[in-house]
Design an enzyme around this catalytic site. Structure first.
Site, short mmCIF file in Angstrom:
data_model
loop_
_atom_site.label_atom_id
_atom_site.label_comp_id
_atom_site.label_asym_id
_atom_site.label_seq_id
_atom_site.Cartn_x
_atom_site.Cartn_y
_atom_site.Cartn_z
N ILE A 55 4.68 -0.19 2.09
CA ILE A 55 4.95 -0.26 3.53
C ILE A 55 3.67 -0.56 4.34
CG2 ILE A 55 4.61 2.16 4.22
CD1 ILE A 55 7.43 2.04 5.46
N GLN A 98 -4.95 9.87 -3.69
CA GLN A 98 -3.50 9.94 -3.81
C GLN A 98 -2.91 10.62 -2.57
OE1 GLN A 98 -1.95 11.98 -7.32
NE2 GLN A 98 0.10 11.14 -7.00
N HIS A 157 2.35 6.50 -9.18
CA HIS A 157 2.62 5.10 -8.85
C HIS A 157 1.43 4.23 -9.20
CE1 HIS A 157 1.06 7.26 -5.35
NE2 HIS A 157 0.43 6.14 -5.03
N HIS A 162 -0.39 0.62 -8.16
CA HIS A 162 -0.46 -0.43 -7.15
C HIS A 162 -0.71 -1.77 -7.82
CE1 HIS A 162 -1.35 2.40 -3.66
NE2 HIS A 162 -1.71 3.17 -4.68
P1 5GP Z 1 -1.65 6.42 -2.72
O1 5GP Z 1 -2.50 6.55 -1.50
O2 5GP Z 1 -0.94 7.72 -3.04
O3 5GP Z 1 -2.35 5.83 -3.90
O4 5GP Z 1 -0.54 5.35 -2.35
C1 5GP Z 1 0.63 5.67 -1.67
C2 5GP Z 1 1.12 4.38 -1.09
O5 5GP Z 1 2.46 4.56 -0.71
C3 5GP Z 1 0.34 3.95 0.15
O6 5GP Z 1 -0.28 2.71 -0.11
C4 5GP Z 1 1.42 3.86 1.23
O7 5GP Z 1 1.26 2.72 2.05
C5 5GP Z 1 2.71 3.81 0.44
N1 5GP Z 1 3.82 4.44 1.13
C6 5GP Z 1 3.81 5.65 1.73
N2 5GP Z 1 5.03 5.93 2.25
C7 5GP Z 1 5.82 4.86 1.94
C8 5GP Z 1 7.19 4.56 2.22
O8 5GP Z 1 7.92 5.33 2.84
N3 5GP Z 1 7.65 3.38 1.76
C9 5GP Z 1 6.86 2.50 1.05
N4 5GP Z 1 7.42 1.36 0.65
N5 5GP Z 1 5.57 2.75 0.79
C10 5GP Z 1 5.05 3.92 1.23
#
Ligand code: 5GP
Length: 136
Positions: free
Chosen positions: A31, A93, A99, A101
């Protein structure tokens, strides 16, 4: 494990731009993309991160990452991709459902991804000893 936004996406309680799904994994558009085409791959089972996931589920996630990376790259005419994953808050995180990327890169040098510390052979050797001890 606590419920997360990704759990809601799996259950279709939250909308997401899904690009791929199989029995074990789901892939959808981020998103807030780092670059256009930034895609996330998750297991359907709610593991928090690398510290609790099992080998088989992680293998399924990486199979999906490998399978869809060329399509993600080509969808934006990129030359390459970052495959990145953050584990625990200290590592960036923010969603506590494992997840990976897939971040397309069209050109080099538009942003710095890693800082680079000078090589310290003594420190590296000490840390390597600790890692080997922990693994054994
Ligand atoms: P992290 O920071 O945990 O490695 O990555 C989490 C990712 O999830 C972020 O890049 C963020 O933009 C994405 N994200 C968070 N909430 C949502 C959501 O509701 N929908 C989608 N599609 N992505 C999300």
């Amino acid at each position: 494990m606590e419920d997360t936004v990704f759990g809601k996406i799996i259950r279709r309680e939250l909308p997401a731009e899904i690009v791929y799904e199989d029995d074990e994994t789901l892939a959808f558009m981020n998103i807030e993309p780092v670059t256009p085409g930034h895609t996330l791959v998750i297991p359907k089972k709610p593991f928090r991160n690398i510290f609790d996931i099992d080998d088989e589920t992680l293998a399924a996630v990486m199979r999906t990452v490998r399978k869809i990376s060329p399509a993600v790259r080509d969808s934006v005419n990129a030359k390459g991709v970052h495959i990145n994953s953050n584990h625990e808050a200290e590592a960036g995180q923010t969603v506590f459902h494992l997840h990976v990327h897939i971040i397309p890169r069209v050109e080099r040098g538009t942003y710095a991804f890693w800082p680079k510390l000078p090589h310290d052979p003594v420190e590296a050797s000490e840390i390597a000893s600790r890692i080997r001890k922990e693994i054994a």
